[in-house]
Design a protein around this motif. Structure first.
Motif, PDB file in Angstrom:
ATOM      1  N   SER A  57      -7.935   2.282  -3.516  1.00  0.00           N
ATOM      2  CA  SER A  57      -7.068   1.311  -2.837  1.00  0.00           C
ATOM      3  C   SER A  57      -7.483   1.055  -1.388  1.00  0.00           C
ATOM      4  O   SER A  57      -7.205  -0.019  -0.852  1.00  0.00           O
ATOM      5  CB  SER A  57      -5.608   1.763  -2.889  1.00  0.00           C
TER       6      SER A  57
ATOM      7  N   TRP B 282       0.829  -1.201   0.000  1.00  0.00           N
ATOM      8  CA  TRP B 282       0.000   0.000   0.000  1.00  0.00           C
ATOM      9  C   TRP B 282       0.869   1.258   0.000  1.00  0.00           C
ATOM     10  O   TRP B 282       0.560   2.237  -0.682  1.00  0.00           O
ATOM     11  CB  TRP B 282      -0.953   0.001   1.199  1.00  0.00           C
TER      12      TRP B 282
ATOM     13  N   VAL C 128      -4.420  11.392  -7.307  1.00  0.00           N
ATOM     14  CA  VAL C 128      -4.134  10.970  -5.934  1.00  0.00           C
ATOM     15  C   VAL C 128      -5.433  10.552  -5.239  1.00  0.00           C
ATOM     16  O   VAL C 128      -5.499   9.513  -4.582  1.00  0.00           O
ATOM     17  CB  VAL C 128      -3.427  12.082  -5.142  1.00  0.00           C
TER      18      VAL C 128
ATOM     19  N   VAL D 139      -6.183   6.700  -3.876  1.00  0.00           N
ATOM     20  CA  VAL D 139      -6.457   6.467  -2.452  1.00  0.00           C
ATOM     21  C   VAL D 139      -7.866   5.907  -2.271  1.00  0.00           C
ATOM     22  O   VAL D 139      -8.085   4.948  -1.534  1.00  0.00           O
ATOM     23  CB  VAL D 139      -6.256   7.754  -1.637  1.00  0.00           C
TER      24      VAL D 139
ATOM     25  N   SER E  41       1.379   6.905  -6.758  1.00  0.00           N
ATOM     26  CA  SER E  41       0.333   7.874  -7.085  1.00  0.00           C
ATOM     27  C   SER E  41       0.808   9.292  -6.838  1.00  0.00           C
ATOM     28  O   SER E  41       0.491  10.211  -7.607  1.00  0.00           O
ATOM     29  CB  SER E  41      -0.943   7.591  -6.287  1.00  0.00           C
ATOM     30  N   LEU E  42       1.580   9.497  -5.773  1.00  0.00           N
ATOM     31  CA  LEU E  42       2.128  10.832  -5.525  1.00  0.00           C
ATOM     32  C   LEU E  42       3.154  11.212  -6.591  1.00  0.00           C
ATOM     33  O   LEU E  42       3.227  12.385  -6.997  1.00  0.00           O
ATOM     34  CB  LEU E  42       2.751  10.892  -4.134  1.00  0.00           C
TER      35      LEU E  42
ATOM     36  N   THR F 128       2.017   1.796  -3.486  1.00  0.00           N
ATOM     37  CA  THR F 128       0.909   2.323  -4.299  1.00  0.00           C
ATOM     38  C   THR F 128       0.740   3.820  -4.076  1.00  0.00           C
ATOM     39  O   THR F 128       0.597   4.587  -5.034  1.00  0.00           O
ATOM     40  CB  THR F 128      -0.398   1.587  -3.937  1.00  0.00           C
ATOM     41  N   ILE F 129       0.764   4.247  -2.826  1.00  0.00           N
ATOM     42  CA  ILE F 129       0.617   5.671  -2.512  1.00  0.00           C
ATOM     43  C   ILE F 129       1.800   6.462  -3.058  1.00  0.00           C
ATOM     44  O   ILE F 129       1.629   7.548  -3.616  1.00  0.00           O
ATOM     45  CB  ILE F 129       0.474   5.875  -0.990  1.00  0.00           C
ATOM     46  N   THR F 130       3.003   5.918  -2.938  1.00  0.00           N
ATOM     47  CA  THR F 130       4.190   6.613  -3.454  1.00  0.00           C
ATOM     48  C   THR F 130       4.114   6.786  -4.965  1.00  0.00           C
ATOM     49  O   THR F 130       4.421   7.858  -5.494  1.00  0.00           O
ATOM     50  CB  THR F 130       5.467   5.837  -3.079  1.00  0.00           C
TER      51      THR F 130
END
Length: 105
Positions: free
Chosen positions: A61, A27, A54, A58, A34-35, A30-32
């Motif tokens: 996910s 996760w 973003v 979020v 997207s950023l 995934t966030i990294t």
């Protein structure tokens, strides 16, 4: 047939941090990503698309993360039958070492 055949169960959670460590790492990746894509879109003068990217990642996910955490937790809960007449004792390691507070006069 005896109607006195009710058995007690003790619930034991065997979940450890290592069981969910991989899910947290995936996760975070995934966030990294997207950023990183949001920063790329910010550089392309598209701030609305960057924020939408973003938010969408979020939003999409989080349900999968919640589902994987909950199913992992439920898979690590065990029901252990307790024999009638046995004394229920806490599992070693889960006992608090705090002493009760005593009133002073």
């Amino acid at each position: 047939m005896s109607g006195n055949n009710i058995q007690s169960y003790r619930y034991v959670c065997t979940l450890t941090f290592g069981d969910i460590y991989g899910q947290i790492i995936v996760w975070l990746i995934t966030i990294t990503l997207s950023l990183a894509s949001a920063l790329a879109l910010m550089g392309a003068k598209k701030p609305v698309y960057a924020l939408a990217t973003v938010g969408l990642v979020v939003l999409l996910s989080l349900p999968f993360l919640l589902f994987s955490f909950v199913t992992t937790l439920l898979n690590h809960i065990e029901m252990v039958p307790v024999e009638p007449g046995t004394k229920m004792e806490p599992i070693p390691g889960n006992v608090s070492q705090q002493q009760p507070v005593q009133a002073t006069s």
